[in-house]
Design an enzyme around this catalytic site. Structure first.
Site, short mmCIF file in Angstrom:
data_model
loop_
_atom_site.label_atom_id
_atom_site.label_comp_id
_atom_site.label_asym_id
_atom_site.label_seq_id
_atom_site.Cartn_x
_atom_site.Cartn_y
_atom_site.Cartn_z
N HIS A 128 59.08 77.16 49.87
CA HIS A 128 58.36 76.87 51.11
C HIS A 128 59.25 76.09 52.06
O HIS A 128 59.97 75.17 51.66
CB HIS A 128 57.08 76.09 50.81
CG HIS A 128 56.11 76.08 51.96
ND1 HIS A 128 56.24 75.20 53.02
CD2 HIS A 128 55.03 76.84 52.22
CE1 HIS A 128 55.25 75.43 53.88
NE2 HIS A 128 54.51 76.42 53.42
N GLU A 130 58.59 73.87 54.28
CA GLU A 130 58.32 72.43 54.35
C GLU A 130 59.02 71.69 53.21
O GLU A 130 59.58 70.61 53.40
CB GLU A 130 56.82 72.15 54.30
CG GLU A 130 56.48 70.67 54.37
CD GLU A 130 55.03 70.35 54.09
OE1 GLU A 130 54.77 69.31 53.47
OE2 GLU A 130 54.16 71.15 54.50
N SER A 273 46.26 77.30 60.41
CA SER A 273 47.11 77.96 61.41
C SER A 273 46.48 79.22 61.99
O SER A 273 47.14 79.96 62.72
CB SER A 273 48.47 78.31 60.77
OG SER A 273 48.29 79.02 59.56
#
Length: 321
Positions: A128, A130, A273
């Site tokens: 990921h 992040e 999102s």
């Protein structure tokens, strides 16, 4: 008598403050500077948001070497490592930092614990974006543990004489993080707790909202893209909370009519999102098939707003050239 068809619409749902801030940052940069505005990685993980911004002149890339020197570059909400920031500086890029402030908080925690020579166990998914950014703030101190891997903690090799702290990716399911932390405490009884939970308020609130209605639903539809970690976690939470079935759909076209056979109550929510307009389209598709009785079930009220990131001049002045 026919089937009594009903939709339970979870709230809160959709855009969180960090996503709203990031998307608006790209729109503002486009309005201020004109296209193209480059964005490092997808600004948020949603195909509809990305398509809309691309149509307006945003260019998404994971390779800063493709961005012409002096261009405007927006960092996505997921955050970046110090190495990426340095790369942007080396190319004289005009950076607009749309990193979610809650992700920046985790970055600050990683740097602080690294300065104190803690071994950092970062609970998150290895691939990921992040996690890559957070790990980059303390690369020599950070060990990533995937919450979906029950053996990940057992494989950790840490120094017994140095303190251990856990941090987490902000978009995980609360239950998954709790299980990983329990395993860590079994191996490392003196495990340090971060000062505040790293899972963002929006992920927690959206998970609680869908969990509150899941047991009443024959089917749960989570609106969000397959690249969205927090959206996928909502599907998991709905199933664990008692929904007979739960699916992730990017939009109304992905709602399979076969899922609705024999169904009375449909739960609907959306990831942090996902645009509300796409949720409305899904509700419209359900209404057209007879699920036009919609009850909004409100959980935790949200009033979080983040200050917009500062903008920079798009082009060097003659004195800077």
């Amino acid at each position: 008598m026919g089937v009594r068809r009903k939709v339970l619409l979870a709230a809160p749902r959709g855009f969180c403050a960090g996503v709203d801030r990031a998307v608006k940052a790209v729109h503002t940069a486009l309005a201020e500077y004109g296209p193209p505005v480059y964005v490092r990685h997808e600004i948020v993980h949603n195909t509809h948001v990305i398509a809309e911004l691309e149509a307006a002149g945003a260019v998404f890339t994971d390779d800063l070497d493709t961005v012409p020197p002096g261009s405007v570059l927006v960092f996505s909400a997921h955050g970046v490592s110090p190495q990426v920031r340095q790369h942007a500086r080396s190319r004289s890029l005009r950076v607009v930092d749309a990193t979610c402030p809650l992700v920046s908080k985790v970055h600050a925690e990683a740097r602080r614990y690294a300065r104190d020579d803690h071994q950092i166990v970062l609970i998150g998914h290895h691939d990921h974006i992040e996690v890559a950014g957070t790990r980059g703030h303390a690369p020599r101190h950070t060990h990533v543990v995937d919450p979906d891997d029950p053996d990940a903690v057992a494989r950790l090799t840490l120094d017994a004489d140095r303190p251990v702290v856990w941090l987490s990716q902000t978009t995980l399911a609360v239950d998954d993080v709790d299980r990983a932390v329990s395993r860590l405490r079994e191996r490392f009884p003196h495990l340090t707790q971060p000062p505040t939970d790293d899972i963002c308020y929006a992920s927690t609130n959206r998970q609680a909202a869908i969990a509150a209605i899941a047991a009443r639903c024959d089917l749960v539809l989570v609106v969000g893209s397959s690249t969205s970690s927090n959206s996928k976690r909502l599907v998991t939470v709905a199933r664990r909370a008692g929904a007979r079935a739960a699916y992730l759909v990017d939009d109304a076209d992905q709602v399979d009519p076969r899922w609705l056979v024999g169904v009375e109550t449909v739960g609907v929510t959306s990831g942090a999102s996902a645009p509300e307009r796409v949720v409305r389209q899904v509700l419209g598709r359900l209404a057209a098939r007879g699920w036009d009785d919609v009850e909004q079930v409100v959980g935790t009220a949200e009033d979080v707003v983040f200050v917009p990131p500062p903008l920079h001049r798009a082009r060097p002045t003659p004195a800077e050239a």
